[in-house]
Scaffold this motif. Structure first.
Motif, mmCIF file in Angstrom:
data_model
loop_
_atom_site.group_PDB
_atom_site.id
_atom_site.type_symbol
_atom_site.label_atom_id
_atom_site.label_comp_id
_atom_site.label_asym_id
_atom_site.label_seq_id
_atom_site.Cartn_x
_atom_site.Cartn_y
_atom_site.Cartn_z
ATOM 1 N N ARG A 90 0.750 -1.311 -0.012
ATOM 2 C CA ARG A 90 -0.050 0.105 0.049
ATOM 3 C C ARG A 90 0.875 1.190 -0.002
ATOM 4 O O ARG A 90 0.440 2.147 -0.549
ATOM 5 C CB ARG A 90 -1.107 -0.210 1.076
ATOM 6 N N ASP A 200 -7.121 -5.918 -4.583
ATOM 7 C CA ASP A 200 -7.986 -5.366 -5.471
ATOM 8 C C ASP A 200 -8.636 -5.868 -6.741
ATOM 9 O O ASP A 200 -9.383 -5.402 -7.274
ATOM 10 C CB ASP A 200 -7.035 -4.089 -6.253
ATOM 11 N N ARG A 289 -14.903 -5.289 -5.163
ATOM 12 C CA ARG A 289 -13.595 -5.685 -5.602
ATOM 13 C C ARG A 289 -13.707 -6.174 -7.087
ATOM 14 O O ARG A 289 -14.952 -6.781 -7.183
ATOM 15 C CB ARG A 289 -12.720 -6.349 -4.857
ATOM 16 N N LEU A 328 -6.351 0.953 -8.688
ATOM 17 C CA LEU A 328 -6.380 1.539 -7.313
ATOM 18 C C LEU A 328 -7.619 2.560 -7.134
ATOM 19 O O LEU A 328 -8.320 2.417 -5.871
ATOM 20 C CB LEU A 328 -4.950 1.939 -6.809
ATOM 21 N N LYS A 329 -7.683 3.036 -8.208
ATOM 22 C CA LYS A 329 -8.734 4.080 -8.039
ATOM 23 C C LYS A 329 -10.069 3.705 -8.107
ATOM 24 O O LYS A 329 -11.018 4.233 -7.446
ATOM 25 C CB LYS A 329 -8.675 5.259 -9.221
ATOM 26 N N SER A 331 -10.965 0.819 -6.930
ATOM 27 C CA SER A 331 -11.177 0.218 -5.843
ATOM 28 C C SER A 331 -11.609 1.339 -4.821
ATOM 29 O O SER A 331 -12.570 1.254 -3.987
ATOM 30 C CB SER A 331 -9.885 -0.542 -5.106
ATOM 31 N N ARG A 332 -10.782 2.211 -4.750
ATOM 32 C CA ARG A 332 -11.183 3.279 -3.692
ATOM 33 C C ARG A 332 -12.382 4.071 -4.104
ATOM 34 O O ARG A 332 -13.189 4.255 -2.978
ATOM 35 C CB ARG A 332 -10.135 4.717 -3.824
ATOM 36 N N GLU A 333 -12.815 4.232 -5.177
ATOM 37 C CA GLU A 333 -14.111 4.914 -5.465
ATOM 38 C C GLU A 333 -15.235 3.913 -5.228
ATOM 39 O O GLU A 333 -16.383 4.242 -4.584
ATOM 40 C CB GLU A 333 -14.361 5.281 -7.177
ATOM 41 N N ASP A 335 -15.051 1.536 -2.540
ATOM 42 C CA ASP A 335 -15.401 1.781 -1.121
ATOM 43 C C ASP A 335 -16.107 2.938 -0.758
ATOM 44 O O ASP A 335 -16.953 2.871 0.135
ATOM 45 C CB ASP A 335 -14.151 1.632 -0.443
ATOM 46 N N SER A 336 -16.126 4.113 -1.608
ATOM 47 C CA SER A 336 -16.427 5.388 -1.113
ATOM 48 C C SER A 336 -18.028 5.390 -1.578
ATOM 49 O O SER A 336 -19.077 5.679 -0.761
ATOM 50 C CB SER A 336 -16.044 6.410 -1.719
ATOM 51 N N ALA A 490 -17.410 0.864 4.122
ATOM 52 C CA ALA A 490 -17.173 0.220 2.675
ATOM 53 C C ALA A 490 -17.838 -1.417 2.641
ATOM 54 O O ALA A 490 -18.035 -2.012 1.990
ATOM 55 C CB ALA A 490 -15.584 -0.106 2.655
#
Length: 605
Positions: A90, A200, A289, A328-329, A331-333, A335-336, A490
């Motif tokens: 990470r 991811d 994911r 990565l983006k 996955s991040r989006e 979760d949000s 999440a």
């Protein structure tokens, strides 16, 4: 002499065995046998340990669990620059790819392809840049006990290797139906591994059954309606536009997963096989994911199948390597997105899906086949002719649409006595708190009636097939110790799929709460006879309903037990038992704020 077509030349190269020199100490056991056999678990571990000793900066081996028969479950971490821990991965901004083989141990190509791939990355300099920008977490054999229970008489449909592992683990559980209910020790170990690494992308390697066709590999990704928007978009670009075309350029043929609507006649089209959270890619979806299911073709040789896996995994990792930030983006989006769902008033989320009624055209690259009426089965006997290739213009009903939606509350409340459910929250790593004191609050409660169960056990459970659900608003007292699972995080989609009565893989549907449908107090027939007459005298409409039921339902009319139950189940002697009251309660935002203000919760354990 005519020039050889480029695709055929590439295909011949792809399936031609590598020349094995005596000095090549990195020949894998499968290669050494010309792919006639696959190594034992001990031989597999020995190869991996030797590789880790030779490349300690890029390969690390860990044990992440123990099987019911006491065998260690091995995971291999591969990366550049010593990024061999979740923290290092990470910190380096590298997406984490979880690659698993042997969840069905007879379908073991992923193990032998993985040994070759790691070897070529870490020692042979054939794929030196494969993991420049990502970290690979690789499970060579997931179902270890099933792998060691090998023999020549498993997987009758499959062309090699000489011996194959057994589909179930040692407790006869199918691990690729266990992701949500988490009965098996292997699954609980896998969930802990997932929560440690938070990958991811999940890639799961299998071998298909079914029809014969030209493709050496088919693949499946969850329908976009089942996914966070960012993950759906990433999968479309990464698979359809990137990795699968690259894989075919290496000399292969690939197709989306082929679930034929009629196995006796492939021309009738294909549909969606109905993945859900109990399956690997379905579970990845409710964890926000990306997932990819790989199915090599059972009738191709084992060597062709292993090399197909090698090339498709290589192609996917190349795709990740090209643009790690995109994964990565996504996955991040995702979760949000999941954490924000419950903020919308009246929020719901689909938990079942139906076939899109509008099909799309699909060209199936198959073989000629015949249908003969069988004097053995009485059905059609289908036989394929692999010497005669034939393309079929068919229809694909692979696309899905949302069907049943479940309400997404601010939080769920679970009384402390329902330990089976709470243990699953722990297994999945779902955060929760417990109320420190008793408090009276308003909740949405589901009342379940008319339950129907499956005709026979499945994966060790008597599953609830369906029930009528009505929702009532109630004022109840939540005792101290009640578990509160919030949805502003999440894990909202995961929590809903475990806890909502409508979700097909919920704890309710797996039969963990069947006892709520069982009344514990009964009335003697002589007593209910008198009760029925009293109820009719007090409510004449009840007599009208009873007589209508006698007229319309001969089975009811013929059953003294059912006739008396008609009255008993409408009496306070029955309703006081709260039969069918679903114990998982929903809290709205106002109630949750009241609870926070007047009965502060403590961290759950």
């Amino acid at each position: 002499m005519l020039a050889m077509p480029a695709r055929l030349l590439l295909a011949l190269i792809a399936v031609t065995p590598m020349t094995i020199h005596a000095k090549d100490t990195w020949t894998t056991p499968a290669e050494a046998s010309a792919f006639r056999t696959t190594p034992s678990y001990a031989e597999t571990q020995a190869f991996l340990r030797r590789l880790a000793r030779a490349a300690p900066d890029t390969i690390r081996i860990e044990t992440f669990g123990t099987t019911p028969e006491g065998r260690p479950m091995t995971v291999v971490i591969a990366a550049r620059d010593g990024d061999l821990t979740p923290e290092r991965a990470r910190a380096a901004g590298k997406p984490i790819v979880l690659l698993q083989a042997g969840i069905h141990p007879g379908e073991i190509e992923g193990k032998d392809a993985g040994l070759m791939l790691l070897r070529d990355f870490a020692r042979m300099n054939r794929l030196p840049h494969l993991l420049d920008h990502s970290v690979l977490v690789y499970i060579p054999v997931y179902s270890v006990d099933g792998h060691e229970n090998s023999g020549p008489y498993f997987r009758i449909n499959q062309n090699g290797p000489a011996e194959m592992g057994f589909r179930g683990q040692s407790q006869y559980l199918n691990l690729n139906r266990d992701y949500v209910k988490a009965d098996a020790p292997e699954t609980r170990a896998w969930l802990a591994l997932w929560n440690t690494w938070r990958p991811d992308l999940l890639i799961d390697i299998h071998t298909t059954d079914g029809a014969d066709y030209q493709y050496d590999l088919t693949w499946y990704a969850e329908d976009p309606h089942k996914l966070p928007p960012s993950v759906a978009a990433w999968q479309k670009a990464a698979y359809q536009e990137g990795a699968i075309p690259a894989y075919e350029r290496l000399g292969h043929l690939a197709a989306p997963y082929l679930e034929f609507r009629d196995g006796r006649d492939i021309t009738k089209g294909i549909g969606n096989f109905g993945s859900g959270p109990r399956f690997s890619t379905g579970y990845a979806a409710i964890r926000n994911r990306a997932g990819l299911l790989i199915e090599t073709h059972m009738l191709k040789s084992y060597e062709v199948r292993v090399r197909a896996v090698y090339d498709v995994v290589r192609s996917v990792l190349d795709q990740v390597n090209k643009d790690p930030a995109a994964l990565l983006k996504a996955s991040r989006e995702a979760d949000s997105w999941a954490a924000s769902l419950s903020a919308k008033p009246g929020a719901t989320l689909p938990v079942t899906f139906k076939e899109d009624p509008t099909p799309k055209p699909f060209t199936l690259k198959g073989y000629a086949f015949t249908q003969t009426r069988s004097d053995i089965s009485g059905d059609l006997w289908v036989r394929y002719d692999p010497a005669t290739t034939k393309n079929y213009a068919i229809q694909s009903w692979n696309d899905l649409l949302p069907d049943v939606a479940a309400p997404l509350p601010a939080a769920w409340a679970i009384p402390a006595q329902w330990t089976n459910v709470i243990e699953r929250l722990d297994a999945h790593g779902i955060p929760y708190t417990r109320t420190a004191t008793a408090i009276r609050v308003s909740v949405d409660a589901d009342q379940l009636s008319q339950p129907t169960w499956a005709d026979k056990p499945f994966e060790g459970h008597h599953m609830l097939r369906d029930a009528a659900i009505s929702t009532v608003k109630e004022e109840i007292e939540l005792p101290a110790g009640t578990v509160i699972v919030r949805s502003d995080n999440a894990d909202a989609v995961l929590s809903l799929n475990l806890l909502d009565a409508r979700a097909p893989d919920s704890m309710l549907r797996w039969g963990y709460l069947n006892a709520i449908f069982e009344p514990k107090e009964y009335g003697e027939p002589r007593v209910v006879e008198a009760l029925a007459r009293k109820m009719i005298a007090e409510d004449p409409s009840l007599k009208t309903a009873f007589e209508a039921r006698l007229e319309s339902d001969p089975a009811f009319a013929a059953s003294p037990r059912a006739r008396l139950a008609f009255f008993f189940e409408r009496s306070p002697w029955y309703t006081a038992q709260k039969v069918g009251a679903y114990p998982v309660l929903r809290l709205d935002d106002t109630t949750l704020k009241t609870l926070d203000a007047t009965a502060p919760a403590k961290a759950g354990t």
